[in-house]
Scaffold this motif. Structure first.
Motif, PDB file in Angstrom:
ATOM      1  N   VAL A  69       0.915  -1.199  -0.088  1.00 15.68           N
ATOM      2  CA  VAL A  69       0.002   0.076  -0.117  1.00 15.68           C
ATOM      3  C   VAL A  69       0.816   1.256  -0.028  1.00 15.68           C
ATOM      4  O   VAL A  69       0.697   2.111  -0.836  1.00 15.68           O
ATOM      5  N   ASP A  70       1.958   1.410   0.844  1.00 18.77           N
ATOM      6  CA  ASP A  70       2.881   2.583   0.895  1.00 18.77           C
ATOM      7  C   ASP A  70       3.365   2.536  -0.259  1.00 18.77           C
ATOM      8  O   ASP A  70       3.573   3.867  -1.063  1.00 18.77           O
ATOM      9  N   VAL A  71       3.987   1.731  -1.163  1.00 19.72           N
ATOM     10  CA  VAL A  71       4.779   1.901  -2.475  1.00 19.72           C
ATOM     11  C   VAL A  71       3.613   2.240  -3.668  1.00 19.72           C
ATOM     12  O   VAL A  71       4.078   3.089  -4.212  1.00 19.72           O
ATOM     13  N   LEU A  72       2.633   1.696  -3.228  1.00 27.93           N
ATOM     14  CA  LEU A  72       1.542   1.925  -4.552  1.00 27.93           C
ATOM     15  C   LEU A  72       1.003   3.438  -4.493  1.00 27.93           C
ATOM     16  O   LEU A  72       0.899   4.303  -5.287  1.00 27.93           O
ATOM     17  N   THR A  73       0.777   3.794  -2.936  1.00 26.80           N
ATOM     18  CA  THR A  73       0.476   5.140  -2.898  1.00 26.80           C
ATOM     19  C   THR A  73       1.351   6.401  -3.131  1.00 26.80           C
ATOM     20  O   THR A  73       1.159   7.075  -3.727  1.00 26.80           O
ATOM     21  N   ALA A  74       2.528   5.993  -2.737  1.00 31.45           N
ATOM     22  CA  ALA A  74       3.873   6.849  -3.035  1.00 31.45           C
ATOM     23  C   ALA A  74       4.264   6.913  -4.439  1.00 31.45           C
ATOM     24  O   ALA A  74       4.259   8.142  -5.120  1.00 31.45           O
ATOM     25  N   GLY A  75       4.035   5.877  -5.129  1.00 34.87           N
ATOM     26  CA  GLY A  75       4.203   5.921  -6.466  1.00 34.87           C
ATOM     27  C   GLY A  75       3.280   6.429  -7.482  1.00 34.87           C
ATOM     28  O   GLY A  75       3.517   7.226  -8.472  1.00 34.87           O
ATOM     29  N   SER A  76       1.935   6.240  -7.049  1.00 33.53           N
ATOM     30  CA  SER A  76       0.745   6.944  -7.820  1.00 33.53           C
ATOM     31  C   SER A  76       0.953   8.465  -7.631  1.00 33.53           C
ATOM     32  O   SER A  76       0.780   9.230  -8.606  1.00 33.53           O
ATOM     33  N   LEU A  77       1.397   8.924  -6.576  1.00 29.13           N
ATOM     34  CA  LEU A  77       1.112  10.125  -6.354  1.00 29.13           C
ATOM     35  C   LEU A  77       2.269  10.938  -7.070  1.00 29.13           C
ATOM     36  O   LEU A  77       2.388  11.948  -7.572  1.00 29.13           O
ATOM     37  N   ALA A  78       3.606  10.099  -7.158  1.00 25.73           N
ATOM     38  CA  ALA A  78       4.721  10.773  -7.713  1.00 25.73           C
ATOM     39  C   ALA A  78       4.449  10.791  -9.259  1.00 25.73           C
ATOM     40  O   ALA A  78       4.501  11.841  -9.913  1.00 25.73           O
ATOM     41  N   VAL A  79       3.574   9.816  -9.805  1.00 22.22           N
ATOM     42  CA  VAL A  79       3.268   9.882 -11.343  1.00 22.22           C
ATOM     43  C   VAL A  79       2.241  11.179 -11.458  1.00 22.22           C
ATOM     44  O   VAL A  79       2.173  11.602 -12.259  1.00 22.22           O
TER      45      VAL A  79
END
Length: 92
Positions: A69-79
């Motif tokens: 969840v942390d990786v997907l959230t931060a990655g999605s926000l980065a994109v």
């Protein structure tokens, strides 16, 4: 004696992301909105990458939910931040 301080090696990932995020404000004010936005996207991408590869004991400030969840959230926000920054028109 109780020691509450966290060892410095366990704070490095969070401090790296925090310093990069703090640099966004002066970059945005002094250089430009687009550069600051891209720097924020890089900081979020770094947070996602560090959370993905480091063990939990080294991700103290980045550890919120499960690793996925942390990786997907931060990655999605980065994109998302990178895309929105690219869509903002430059001033002529």
């Amino acid at each position: 004696m109780v020691r509450w301080e966290v060892p410095p090696t366990r704070r490095l990932a969070f401090v790296a992301v925090l310093v990069l995020t703090a640099a966004v404000v002066p970059v945005t004010l002094l250089i430009g909105f687009r550069e600051g936005g891209y720097l924020l996207a890089v900081a979020l991408g770094l947070a996602a990458a560090l959370r993905a590869v480091l063990p939990d004991k080294y991700c103290l400030g980045l550890l919120v939910r499960t690793r996925l969840v942390d990786v997907l959230t931060a990655g999605s926000l980065a994109v998302a931040v990178g895309v929105v920054t690219g869509l903002v028109p430059t001033s002529a």
